[in-house]
Design an enzyme around this catalytic site. Structure first.
Site, PDB file in Angstrom:
ATOM      1  CG  ASP A  54     -10.508   4.763   6.658  1.00  0.00           C
ATOM      2  OD1 ASP A  54     -10.099   5.859   7.024  1.00  0.00           O
ATOM      3  OD2 ASP A  54      -9.785   3.736   6.661  1.00  0.00           O
ATOM      4  CG  MET A 110      -3.435   6.837   1.058  1.00  0.00           C
ATOM      5  SD  MET A 110      -3.624   8.563   1.483  1.00  0.00           S
ATOM      6  CE  MET A 110      -3.681   8.470   3.261  1.00  0.00           C
ATOM      7  N   GLY A 111      -0.218   3.197   1.343  1.00  0.00           N
ATOM      8  CA  GLY A 111       1.062   2.613   1.714  1.00  0.00           C
ATOM      9  C   GLY A 111       1.340   2.630   3.203  1.00  0.00           C
ATOM     10  CE1 TYR A 112       6.454   3.503   7.388  1.00  0.00           C
ATOM     11  CE2 TYR A 112       4.840   3.031   9.102  1.00  0.00           C
ATOM     12  CZ  TYR A 112       6.145   3.233   8.703  1.00  0.00           C
ATOM     13  OH  TYR A 112       7.152   3.150   9.621  1.00  0.00           O
ATOM     14  N   GLY A 124     -11.726  -0.866   3.921  1.00  0.00           N
ATOM     15  CA  GLY A 124     -11.859  -1.233   5.328  1.00  0.00           C
ATOM     16  C   GLY A 124     -13.001  -0.492   6.013  1.00  0.00           C
ATOM     17  CD  GLN A 134     -11.564   5.650   2.131  1.00  0.00           C
ATOM     18  OE1 GLN A 134     -10.886   6.651   2.016  1.00  0.00           O
ATOM     19  NE2 GLN A 134     -11.038   4.466   2.393  1.00  0.00           N
ATOM     20  CD  GLN A 136      -6.927  10.472   0.298  1.00  0.00           C
ATOM     21  OE1 GLN A 136      -7.117   9.985  -0.807  1.00  0.00           O
ATOM     22  NE2 GLN A 136      -7.018   9.746   1.406  1.00  0.00           N
ATOM     23  CG  HIS A 157      -2.971  -1.240   4.459  1.00  0.00           C
ATOM     24  ND1 HIS A 157      -2.099  -0.728   5.393  1.00  0.00           N
ATOM     25  CD2 HIS A 157      -3.668  -0.184   3.981  1.00  0.00           C
ATOM     26  CE1 HIS A 157      -2.254   0.578   5.476  1.00  0.00           C
ATOM     27  NE2 HIS A 157      -3.200   0.945   4.634  1.00  0.00           N
TER      28      HIS A 157
END
Ligand code: AMP
Length: 280
Positions: free
Chosen positions: A150, A30-32, A147, A153, A61, A37
């Site tokens: 999470d 989702m960036g940032y 990762g 997930q 989500q 990441h």
């Protein structure tokens, strides 16, 4: 490195790579971006010939009242970071591109998605499974990287890939932490100075839990009780959940027995942070 916003552009690039026999790795985000990441992108670059990174804050989500609008975004910094890591393509679609006005098809999972984060975020995993399925169809990677940060997930994606016969290898990567222990997260930017300090209670409690297990704790309820008690010593922290579940079905268990996932979500002020450890 290319940045594209249309699925057809991704398909064209990947089709050409695959025609040349190249292996494609994929890192959905989702960036940032931060080093968490970064570790996924690095692993993808090492294990594949070409790497696609998606940057998309997926509205589906986020539940009502969650942080969709305030979620941090910085495409300029993100694209420089992805390029520096050696990935080949960024897919950065607009929400309208991913969700037509009359969009009405969802990927939903029972069981694994109902406990842990699913309890306080009831629409979250339907959004995750739907967007990841769409991204998998667009990118058609050989391998996809997620990762352990999470953990639920990761378990959900592994199950979805197996249940729906997706021809993709799911690769799980370890949690990357700040030097003081806090798990890296885009949401850490929400924390004020005192909250940043208070947030250390999560990783401290993870270490405490690991030590209890190493010292021979076999009762999962006792483990959870002691960990909860420790979090409650931090005045800025409010426990959403601390749970010990079996590592496959993610169902609550009384025994500390591998594979075990011990996971928590804790509010520090208004910011909801997660952390976990696994016993394999
Ligand atoms: P997000 O941008 O938060 O959706 O995360 C994208 C991917 O990066 C997910 O697979 C996350 O599990 C992974 N990730 C986020 N933070 C970390 C971290 N601290 N360590 C390892 N992986 C992470």
């Amino acid at each position: 490195m290319n940045i594209v916003s249309e699925p057809a552009q991704v398909r064209a690039a990947v089709r050409e790579w695959k025609a040349n026999g190249l292996r494609v790795g994929f890192v959905p985000t989702m960036g940032y971006l931060h080093e968490g990441h970064g570790s996924l992108i690095r692993a993808a670059c090492e294990q594949n010939d070409k790497v696609v990174v998606s940057i998309f804050v997926n509205p589906m989500q986020f539940g009502p009242g969650e942080d969709l609008e305030s979620y941090p975004r910085d495409m300029e910094r993100d694209s420089a970071y992805v390029e520096q890591l050696g990935a080949d393509l960024i897919f950065h679609p607009q929400p309208e591109t991913m969700y037509a006005e009359d969009f009405c098809t969802f990927v939903d999972m029972t069981g694994l998605t109902e406990g842990l984060c699913g309890k306080s975020r009831p629409v979250h995993f339907r959004g995750v499974c739907t967007i990841v399925t769409k991204l998998f169809h667009i990118v058609q990677p050989d391998r996809a990287y997620f990762g352990q940060k999470d953990a639920q997930q990761l378990a959900v994606i592994r199950r979805m890939v197996r249940d729906l016969d997706m021809d993709i290898e799911v690769v799980g990567c370890p949690i990357v932490r700040e030097p003081d222990g806090l798990a890296k997260s885009s949401r850490n930017t929400y924390l004020s100075g005192p909250e940043r300090q208070a947030a250390l209670i999560l990783s401290q409690t993870i270490r405490f839990g690991e030590q209890l297990v190493a010292d021979g704790e076999t009762d999962a309820r006792e483990l959870v009780r002691k960990m909860t008690e420790k979090i409650e010593t931090e005045p800025l922290a409010r426990v959403d959940y601390v749970e010990a579940v079996d590592g496959r079905m993610l169902q609550p268990t009384d025994r500390v027995k591998a594979p075990l996932l011990v996971a928590m979500a804790v509010y520090i002020g208004k910011t909801r942070l997660i952390d976990n450890f696994m016993i394999e």
